[in-house]
Scaffold this motif. Structure first.
Motif, mmCIF file in Angstrom:
data_model
loop_
_atom_site.group_PDB
_atom_site.id
_atom_site.type_symbol
_atom_site.label_atom_id
_atom_site.label_comp_id
_atom_site.label_asym_id
_atom_site.label_seq_id
_atom_site.Cartn_x
_atom_site.Cartn_y
_atom_site.Cartn_z
ATOM 1 N N LEU A 139 0.833 -1.205 0.000
ATOM 2 C CA LEU A 139 0.000 0.000 0.000
ATOM 3 C C LEU A 139 0.864 1.249 0.000
ATOM 4 N N LYS A 140 1.933 1.202 0.792
ATOM 5 C CA LYS A 140 2.836 2.348 0.843
ATOM 6 C C LYS A 140 3.507 2.562 -0.506
ATOM 7 N N GLN A 141 3.942 1.438 -1.120
ATOM 8 C CA GLN A 141 4.583 1.535 -2.422
ATOM 9 C C GLN A 141 3.593 2.029 -3.477
ATOM 10 N N ALA A 142 2.344 1.487 -3.403
ATOM 11 C CA ALA A 142 1.329 1.944 -4.347
ATOM 12 C C ALA A 142 1.034 3.425 -4.159
ATOM 13 N N THR A 143 1.008 3.851 -2.879
ATOM 14 C CA THR A 143 0.773 5.271 -2.609
ATOM 15 C C THR A 143 1.907 6.120 -3.164
ATOM 16 N N ASN A 144 3.134 5.632 -2.927
ATOM 17 C CA ASN A 144 4.283 6.378 -3.469
ATOM 18 C C ASN A 144 4.249 6.405 -4.990
ATOM 19 N N THR A 145 3.895 5.239 -5.579
ATOM 20 C CA THR A 145 3.799 5.190 -7.042
ATOM 21 C C THR A 145 2.716 6.131 -7.548
ATOM 22 N N ALA A 146 1.562 6.110 -6.853
ATOM 23 C CA ALA A 146 0.479 7.002 -7.256
ATOM 24 C C ALA A 146 0.896 8.462 -7.123
ATOM 25 N N ASN A 147 1.583 8.771 -6.006
ATOM 26 C CA ASN A 147 2.046 10.157 -5.825
ATOM 27 C C ASN A 147 3.042 10.533 -6.911
ATOM 28 N N SER A 148 3.926 9.525 -7.219
ATOM 29 C CA SER A 148 4.904 9.793 -8.271
ATOM 30 C C SER A 148 4.217 10.023 -9.607
ATOM 31 N N LYS A 149 3.205 9.170 -9.890
ATOM 32 C CA LYS A 149 2.483 9.349 -11.136
ATOM 33 C C LYS A 149 1.721 10.666 -11.155
ATOM 34 N N ILE A 150 1.155 11.013 -10.000
ATOM 35 C CA ILE A 150 0.437 12.293 -9.926
ATOM 36 C C ILE A 150 1.398 13.443 -10.189
ATOM 37 N N GLU A 151 2.596 13.332 -9.559
ATOM 38 C CA GLU A 151 3.592 14.375 -9.801
ATOM 39 C C GLU A 151 4.015 14.385 -11.261
ATOM 40 N N GLN A 152 4.173 13.136 -11.843
ATOM 41 C CA GLN A 152 4.559 13.064 -13.246
ATOM 42 C C GLN A 152 3.472 13.643 -14.149
ATOM 43 N N ILE A 153 2.207 13.269 -13.795
ATOM 44 C CA ILE A 153 1.100 13.810 -14.584
ATOM 45 C C ILE A 153 1.036 15.325 -14.449
ATOM 46 N N SER A 154 1.267 15.782 -13.206
ATOM 47 C CA SER A 154 1.274 17.233 -13.001
ATOM 48 C C SER A 154 2.366 17.886 -13.834
ATOM 49 N N GLY A 155 3.546 17.181 -13.823
ATOM 50 C CA GLY A 155 4.630 17.707 -14.655
ATOM 51 C C GLY A 155 4.283 17.642 -16.127
ATOM 52 N N ASP A 156 3.627 16.505 -16.522
ATOM 53 C CA ASP A 156 3.223 16.398 -17.929
ATOM 54 C C ASP A 156 2.203 17.465 -18.285
ATOM 55 N N VAL A 157 1.267 17.672 -17.352
ATOM 56 C CA VAL A 157 0.263 18.711 -17.604
ATOM 57 C C VAL A 157 0.936 20.071 -17.736
ATOM 58 N N THR A 158 1.888 20.296 -16.827
ATOM 59 C CA THR A 158 2.623 21.570 -16.913
ATOM 60 C C THR A 158 3.383 21.657 -18.230
ATOM 61 N N GLY A 159 4.000 20.492 -18.606
ATOM 62 C CA GLY A 159 4.724 20.475 -19.872
ATOM 63 C C GLY A 159 3.796 20.671 -21.050
ATOM 64 N N VAL A 160 2.634 19.973 -21.000
ATOM 65 C CA VAL A 160 1.662 20.134 -22.092
ATOM 66 C C VAL A 160 1.163 21.565 -22.151
ATOM 67 N N ARG A 161 0.933 22.136 -20.977
ATOM 68 C CA ARG A 161 0.499 23.524 -20.954
ATOM 69 C C ARG A 161 1.566 24.412 -21.580
ATOM 70 N N GLY A 162 2.822 24.087 -21.210
ATOM 71 C CA GLY A 162 3.911 24.866 -21.806
ATOM 72 C C GLY A 162 3.989 24.650 -23.299
ATOM 73 N N ASP A 163 3.805 23.356 -23.713
ATOM 74 C CA ASP A 163 3.825 23.072 -25.156
ATOM 75 C C ASP A 163 2.695 23.785 -25.874
ATOM 76 N N ILE A 164 1.539 23.804 -25.206
ATOM 77 C CA ILE A 164 0.394 24.489 -25.826
ATOM 78 C C ILE A 164 0.683 25.980 -25.973
ATOM 79 N N LEU A 165 1.235 26.526 -24.908
ATOM 80 C CA LEU A 165 1.569 27.951 -24.971
ATOM 81 C C LEU A 165 2.617 28.209 -26.033
ATOM 82 N N SER A 166 3.644 27.267 -26.102
ATOM 83 C CA SER A 166 4.685 27.430 -27.109
ATOM 84 C C SER A 166 4.115 27.275 -28.507
ATOM 85 N N ALA A 167 3.219 26.263 -28.646
ATOM 86 C CA ALA A 167 2.597 26.068 -29.957
ATOM 87 C C ALA A 167 1.729 27.252 -30.332
ATOM 88 N N GLN A 168 1.041 27.767 -29.341
ATOM 89 C CA GLN A 168 0.213 28.935 -29.602
ATOM 90 C C GLN A 168 1.056 30.119 -30.029
#
Length: 300
Positions: A139-168
């Motif tokens: 459970l702890k590992q899954a929580t850490n993995t989920a947090n890591s994925k959430i952070e990664q998704i957040s980073g991806d979202v931030t990156g996508v937002r940046g890409d969108i802004l750059s593309a725009q």
């Protein structure tokens, strides 16, 4: 008796006394009989005494024998009683020892059973504890993995937002140069580059992977981005060409296509089509690029 007869003979014959003579004879006879009787009685008494003595001796002997037998029997009975008593004591002692042994065995068996049950219970508790610890770790590992994925998704979202802004920003800068057209399969394509400058802009946007190619007629098929392209015909005067495309072990002919026209095809595992764009047609040669989608979601 003889003397008495002589005395009687000396008396005168003329004297007659018959009655006194018979009386004496009777008296003597009685005495004789009495003596005989006494003798007989004495003899009988002696014999009786001897017989009584013999009987007494025999009786005493029998009594002594009986006493001996009684003493022997008493001794034998005493020995038997002692033997019975010893046997009873030994039996009781053996029974007591056996009972104690049985009690010790029962106690030992009960102690072993209790120890075994206690060990089994402890083992079960340890296994349950280990399982619980493992589940908590998972459970702890899954929580850490989920947090890591959430952070990664957040980073991806931030990156996508940046890409969108750059593309725009790029679209704002080059919006008049890049355009969308409908491909040969009737699907609206992405942005189309007609020259190297526009292709650099598309690569900067990063919407797709862009792979450039230079195909010559009568050459072997060229592998680009998971598919193979081979030039079958080039018509520089009309800016038209014909390509043979090999994808997923299938050969497709794209006949009489024009420059800057998105030549589209779907490959296995792709939701968006691959797009082949030829920017320049020469004699027996064409140049252009292949636009490959970055997301390969299965087509529905």
């Amino acid at each position: 008796m003889t003397m008495q007869s002589g005395m009687f003979d000396d008396k005168p014959a003329t004297e007659k006394s018959p009655r006194p003579a018979r009386g004496y004879m009777f008296g003597y006879g009685a005495i004789a009989l009495a003596l005989v009787a006494i003798v007989v009685l004495f003899v009988n008494n002696h014999q009786l005494s001897a017989s009584l003595a013999q009987q007494k001796d025999a009786t005493a002997a029998q009594l002594a024998k009986m006493n001996d037998l009684i003493a022997q029997n008493s001794q034998a009975d005493s020995q038997r009683l002692e033997s019975i008593a010893r046997d009873a004591h030994d039996t009781a002692l053996t029974a007591e020892q056996q009972a104690k042994l049985d009690v010790r065995r029962a106690n030992a068996s009960l102690a072993a059973k209790i120890a075994q049950e206690t060990k089994a219970e402890q083992l079960a508790q340890q296994q349950a504890q280990q399982q619980l610890t493992g589940q908590l770790d998972e459970l702890k590992q899954a929580t850490n993995t989920a947090n890591s994925k959430i952070e990664q998704i957040s980073g991806d979202v931030t990156g996508v937002r940046g890409d969108i802004l750059s593309a725009q920003s790029v679209l704002d800068q080059h919006g008049n140069e890049l355009k969308r057209v409908t491909g040969d399969m009737g699907v609206m394509s992405g942005l189309i580059a007609t020259n190297g400058k526009e292709l650099a802009q598309l690569k900067e946007l990063g919407d797709r992977n862009y792979l450039e190619f230079d195909l010559k007629k009568n050459s072997a098929a060229q592998k680009i981005g998971g598919i193979q392209l081979q030039l079958a015909k080039a018509d520089p005067k009309r800016n038209r060409f014909t390509l043979d495309v090999l994808a997923d072990d299938k050969r497709v002919e794209k006949r009489d296509r024009t420059i800057n026209e998105p030549v589209q095809l779907y490959v296995a595992g792709g939701r968006q089509p691959y797009e082949i764009v030829v920017n320049n047609v020469k004699k027996d040669e064409v140049t252009g690029y292949l636009a490959v989608p970055k997301v390969t979601t299965a087509q529905r």
